[in-house]
Design an enzyme around this catalytic site. Structure first.
Site, mmCIF file in Angstrom:
data_model
loop_
_atom_site.group_PDB
_atom_site.id
_atom_site.type_symbol
_atom_site.label_atom_id
_atom_site.label_comp_id
_atom_site.label_asym_id
_atom_site.label_seq_id
_atom_site.Cartn_x
_atom_site.Cartn_y
_atom_site.Cartn_z
ATOM 1 N N SER A 118 0.838 -1.193 0.000
ATOM 2 C CA SER A 118 0.000 0.000 0.000
ATOM 3 C C SER A 118 0.880 1.253 0.000
ATOM 4 C CB SER A 118 -0.975 -0.040 1.184
ATOM 5 O OG SER A 118 -2.019 0.880 1.018
ATOM 6 N N GLU A 215 -2.001 -2.876 -8.014
ATOM 7 C CA GLU A 215 -3.219 -3.110 -7.235
ATOM 8 C C GLU A 215 -3.575 -1.797 -6.551
ATOM 9 O OE1 GLU A 215 -3.575 -3.343 -3.576
ATOM 10 O OE2 GLU A 215 -1.595 -2.443 -3.387
ATOM 11 N N HIS A 280 -4.794 -5.691 -1.412
ATOM 12 C CA HIS A 280 -5.721 -5.391 -0.324
ATOM 13 C C HIS A 280 -6.883 -6.379 -0.236
ATOM 14 C CE1 HIS A 280 -3.679 -1.486 -0.759
ATOM 15 N NE2 HIS A 280 -4.074 -1.227 0.469
#
Length: 310
Positions: A118, A215, A280
């Site tokens: 992330s 992602e 995630h």
């Protein structure tokens, strides 16, 4: 800048001391404690930085001040008794502190695994470009998927302790958007963070020859479109060898997300695989960054030419 093979840190061994740091957002104490217990169950000796137990005085979305978060990460990386550095969580904040790190000092220290995803994408990129060290796009120690999903934990554990056993990565949900095979060095992470790095002083200008991993979370289709268009307009996608797409949690109906991905990426003329099971989602593979690999989009596999860690 070409996607290049990087220095691989050494694997972990039972009894190793590891550091858990908070380069981005604050952490719920009970989740931090649960994550540390899991690491102890792996026969590791985790130590935490003060930032994992607090928050910024006025900006509550940060774990501590930029200076404190940078200092704690640098101390962990440069401590010769620490064998690996884990991010407690993502969130936001790595961009604010990455330029406060002393990269001459970090380059001089022995390389070690850096684990996170992330917002930690900013640090993965920085360690690749400024220190020449590979890293692991893997779950955060206090993150929900790490705490709840055994398969996620086991894949990270094997990657850290026995990387030769996880040379071929696969997901039961993976399927090709564009079939075919490609070879290159793995690079990437969170799409929004990669796009926001474009144009900054130390950022790559592109990843020719790279296998691009992408992602994201909580980005509606038009914002995914915007980020991909930014990368395309900046020339960042020129010469990419293949693309591996992970989870798009809370990004809206996946059918709509897929159409954006198809529209923005399939015209590149390279193999593209979707729903590869990292990021995630409810379960997440650990993917090495900076390691040569072969993508078989048709079969839904990513095979590392060498183990993730030495």
């Amino acid at each position: 800048m070409t996607a290049a093979r990087l220095i691989r840190p050494p694997r972990l061994r039972p009894g190793d001391r590891v550091a858990v740091v908070a380069p981005s957002g604050p952490i719920a104490p009970e989740r931090m404690d649960c994550g540390l217990d899991i690491l102890r169950g792996w026969d590791l000796d985790p130590v935490t930085s003060p930032g994992t137990r607090g928050s910024h005085d006025t900006l509550g979305y940060l774990a501590a001040s930029d200076e404190d978060r940078a200092r704690e990460l640098q101390q962990a990386w440069c401590d010769p008794s620490v064998a690996a550095v884990f991010a407690a969580r993502g969130g936001y904040g790595a961009q604010r502190m990455v330029d406060l790190l002393d990269w001459d000092v970090l380059r001089a220290a022995a390389p070690k695994p850096l684990v996170g995803f992330s917002d930690v994408t900013v640090l993965h990129e920085a360690f690749a470009v400024r220190a020449g060290v590979s890293s692991l796009h893997g779950p955060a120690v206090a993150g929900e998927v790490f705490l709840k999903d055994e398969a996620t934990r086991e894949h990270l554990r094997r990657t850290l302790f026995a990387p030769e056993t996880v040379r071929t990565l696969a997901s039961g949900t993976a399927r090709p958007l564009v079939p075919g095979r490609a070879r290159g060095v793995t690079v990437g992470g969170c799409l929004a963070m990669l796009a926001s790095e474009v144009g900054t002083a130390q950022a790559r200008r592109g990843v020719p020859g790279g296998l691009l991993l992408l992602e994201d979370v909580g980005e509606p289709p038009y914002r995914i479109d915007r980020a991909l268009t930014q990368l395309s307009r900046a020339g960042w996608l020129d010469g990419v060898a293949g693309i591996v797409l992970g989870s798009w949690a809370r990004c809206g109906p996946y059918a709509q997300v897929r159409e954006v991905l198809r529209d923005r990426l399939c015209g590149l003329g390279v193999p593209v695989v979707e729903e590869f099971g990292f990021g995630h989602g409810d379960s997440a593979l650990t993917l090495p960054l900076g390691v040569p690999a072969e993508l078989d989009a048709t079969a839904g596999t990513l095979t590392l030419e060498i183990p993730a860690l030495s």
